[in-house]
Design a protein around this motif. Structure first.
Motif, PDB file in Angstrom:
ATOM      1  N   MET A   1       0.824  -1.198   0.000  1.00 23.20           N
ATOM      2  CA  MET A   1       0.000   0.000   0.000  1.00 23.20           C
ATOM      3  C   MET A   1       0.867   1.260   0.000  1.00 23.20           C
ATOM      4  N   VAL A   2       1.904   1.320   0.821  1.00 23.40           N
ATOM      5  CA  VAL A   2       2.796   2.468   0.870  1.00 23.40           C
ATOM      6  C   VAL A   2       3.970   2.186  -0.048  1.00 23.40           C
ATOM      7  N   SER A   3       4.296   3.118  -0.922  1.00 17.45           N
ATOM      8  CA  SER A   3       5.394   2.905  -1.862  1.00 17.45           C
ATOM      9  C   SER A   3       6.719   3.279  -1.223  1.00 17.45           C
ATOM     10  N   SER A   4       7.798   2.917  -1.879  1.00 17.60           N
ATOM     11  CA  SER A   4       9.124   3.272  -1.385  1.00 17.60           C
ATOM     12  C   SER A   4       9.382   4.771  -1.493  1.00 17.60           C
ATOM     13  N   VAL A   8       1.202   7.364  -1.059  1.00 13.84           N
ATOM     14  CA  VAL A   8       0.133   6.446  -1.432  1.00 13.84           C
ATOM     15  C   VAL A   8      -0.638   7.138  -2.551  1.00 13.84           C
ATOM     16  N   GLU A   9      -0.867   6.446  -3.653  1.00 18.45           N
ATOM     17  CA  GLU A   9      -1.574   7.066  -4.785  1.00 18.45           C
ATOM     18  C   GLU A   9      -2.998   7.458  -4.449  1.00 18.45           C
ATOM     19  N   ASP A  10      -3.740   6.555  -3.813  1.00 19.87           N
ATOM     20  CA  ASP A  10      -5.147   6.800  -3.481  1.00 19.87           C
ATOM     21  C   ASP A  10      -5.306   6.729  -1.960  1.00 19.87           C
ATOM     22  N   ALA A  11      -5.344   7.894  -1.333  1.00 26.32           N
ATOM     23  CA  ALA A  11      -5.399   7.974   0.119  1.00 26.32           C
ATOM     24  C   ALA A  11      -6.663   7.344   0.704  1.00 26.32           C
ATOM     25  N   SER A  12      -7.701   7.198  -0.097  1.00 28.47           N
ATOM     26  CA  SER A  12      -8.942   6.611   0.422  1.00 28.47           C
ATOM     27  C   SER A  12      -8.773   5.130   0.760  1.00 28.47           C
ATOM     28  N   THR A  13      -7.666   4.525   0.341  1.00 34.05           N
ATOM     29  CA  THR A  13      -7.418   3.125   0.681  1.00 34.05           C
ATOM     30  C   THR A  13      -6.966   2.966   2.129  1.00 34.05           C
ATOM     31  N   LEU A  14      -6.644   4.076   2.792  1.00 40.25           N
ATOM     32  CA  LEU A  14      -6.240   4.054   4.199  1.00 40.25           C
ATOM     33  C   LEU A  14      -7.422   4.440   5.079  1.00 40.25           C
ATOM     34  N   THR A  15      -7.388   4.021   6.322  1.00 40.94           N
ATOM     35  CA  THR A  15      -8.473   4.322   7.262  1.00 40.94           C
ATOM     36  C   THR A  15      -7.976   5.257   8.366  1.00 40.94           C
ATOM     37  N   GLU A  29      -8.380  24.805   3.105  1.00 41.69           N
ATOM     38  CA  GLU A  29      -6.926  24.697   3.203  1.00 41.69           C
ATOM     39  C   GLU A  29      -6.547  23.790   4.374  1.00 41.69           C
ATOM     40  N   CYS A  30      -7.134  22.623   4.429  1.00 44.00           N
ATOM     41  CA  CYS A  30      -6.923  21.732   5.564  1.00 44.00           C
ATOM     42  C   CYS A  30      -6.222  20.451   5.142  1.00 44.00           C
ATOM     43  N   LEU A  31      -5.468  19.920   6.070  1.00 49.31           N
ATOM     44  CA  LEU A  31      -4.859  18.611   5.906  1.00 49.31           C
ATOM     45  C   LEU A  31      -5.575  17.637   6.811  1.00 49.31           C
ATOM     46  N   GLU A  32      -5.557  16.376   6.427  1.00 46.51           N
ATOM     47  CA  GLU A  32      -6.064  15.315   7.277  1.00 46.51           C
ATOM     48  C   GLU A  32      -4.926  14.339   7.551  1.00 46.51           C
ATOM     49  N   VAL A  33      -4.941  13.770   8.729  1.00 46.49           N
ATOM     50  CA  VAL A  33      -3.940  12.799   9.149  1.00 46.49           C
ATOM     51  C   VAL A  33      -4.677  11.515   9.494  1.00 46.49           C
ATOM     52  N   ALA A  34      -4.077  10.378   9.172  1.00 47.62           N
ATOM     53  CA  ALA A  34      -4.714   9.087   9.469  1.00 47.62           C
ATOM     54  C   ALA A  34      -4.075   8.462  10.706  1.00 47.62           C
ATOM     55  N   ARG A  35      -4.921   8.107  11.659  1.00 49.34           N
ATOM     56  CA  ARG A  35      -4.469   7.429  12.878  1.00 49.34           C
ATOM     57  C   ARG A  35      -4.399   5.927  12.661  1.00 49.34           C
ATOM     58  N   ARG A  43      -2.954  13.901   3.957  1.00 48.93           N
ATOM     59  CA  ARG A  43      -3.558  14.202   2.649  1.00 48.93           C
ATOM     60  C   ARG A  43      -4.271  15.540   2.686  1.00 48.93           C
ATOM     61  N   ASP A  44      -4.563  16.057   1.505  1.00 46.38           N
ATOM     62  CA  ASP A  44      -5.362  17.266   1.327  1.00 46.38           C
ATOM     63  C   ASP A  44      -6.811  16.879   1.614  1.00 46.38           C
ATOM     64  N   SER A  45      -7.470  17.609   2.484  1.00 44.65           N
ATOM     65  CA  SER A  45      -8.839  17.257   2.866  1.00 44.65           C
ATOM     66  C   SER A  45      -9.820  17.330   1.699  1.00 44.65           C
ATOM     67  N   LYS A  46      -9.487  18.097   0.656  1.00 42.78           N
ATOM     68  CA  LYS A  46     -10.371  18.225  -0.504  1.00 42.78           C
ATOM     69  C   LYS A  46     -10.196  17.081  -1.497  1.00 42.78           C
ATOM     70  N   ALA A  47      -9.168  16.265  -1.303  1.00 46.23           N
ATOM     71  CA  ALA A  47      -8.846  15.221  -2.283  1.00 46.23           C
ATOM     72  C   ALA A  47      -8.754  13.850  -1.613  1.00 46.23           C
ATOM     73  N   ALA A  48      -9.890  13.349  -1.158  1.00 42.70           N
ATOM     74  CA  ALA A  48      -9.911  12.070  -0.433  1.00 42.70           C
ATOM     75  C   ALA A  48      -9.349  10.916  -1.252  1.00 42.70           C
ATOM     76  N   HIS A  49      -9.505  10.967  -2.568  1.00 37.56           N
ATOM     77  CA  HIS A  49      -8.997   9.894  -3.429  1.00 37.56           C
ATOM     78  C   HIS A  49      -7.656  10.264  -4.063  1.00 37.56           C
ATOM     79  N   GLY A  50      -7.117  11.397  -3.670  1.00 39.67           N
ATOM     80  CA  GLY A  50      -5.816  11.820  -4.186  1.00 39.67           C
ATOM     81  C   GLY A  50      -4.688  11.183  -3.391  1.00 39.67           C
ATOM     82  N   PRO A  51      -3.475  11.633  -3.603  1.00 40.44           N
ATOM     83  CA  PRO A  51      -2.327  11.029  -2.937  1.00 40.44           C
ATOM     84  C   PRO A  51      -2.209  11.445  -1.471  1.00 40.44           C
ATOM     85  N   ALA A  52      -1.470  10.641  -0.730  1.00 43.29           N
ATOM     86  CA  ALA A  52      -1.108  10.973   0.642  1.00 43.29           C
ATOM     87  C   ALA A  52       0.411  10.881   0.739  1.00 43.29           C
ATOM     88  N   VAL A  53       0.988  11.770   1.500  1.00 40.39           N
ATOM     89  CA  VAL A  53       2.422  11.740   1.775  1.00 40.39           C
ATOM     90  C   VAL A  53       2.601  11.024   3.105  1.00 40.39           C
TER      91      VAL A  53
END
Length: 74
Positions: A1-4, A8-15, A29-35, A43-53
């Motif tokens: 799921m996490v690349s080297s 992550v390409e699609d952040a919605s795959t994480l919970t 202009e908000c960020l979200e963090v996954a616990r 990830r960018d809160s506006k792009a749930a299916h976008g990438p996550a760092v």
């Protein structure tokens, strides 16, 4: 799921996504963090299916501490 590349390409795959209670307004202009992960996905809160760092827990903690201590400039 996490690349080297530490992303992550699609952040919605994480919970466990949440937005800080300090996020305000409707500017979007908000960020979200996954616990619940060994690393810290962000990830960018506006792009749930976008990438996550992905950050190490130590790096994320240092970043948040620097923000709280106002050691970062815009």
């Amino acid at each position: 799921m996490v690349s080297s590349r530490r992303s992550v390409e699609d952040a919605s795959t994480l919970t466990g996504w949440f937005k800080s209670i300090y996020s305000g307004g409707n500017q979007g202009e908000c960020l979200e963090v996954a616990r619940g992960h060994a690393t810290v996905p962000v990830r960018d809160s506006k792009a749930a299916h976008g990438p996550a760092v992905i950050f190490s827990a130590g790096s994320w903690s240092s970043f948040v501490t620097a923000l709280k201590d106002e050691r970062l400039s815009a």
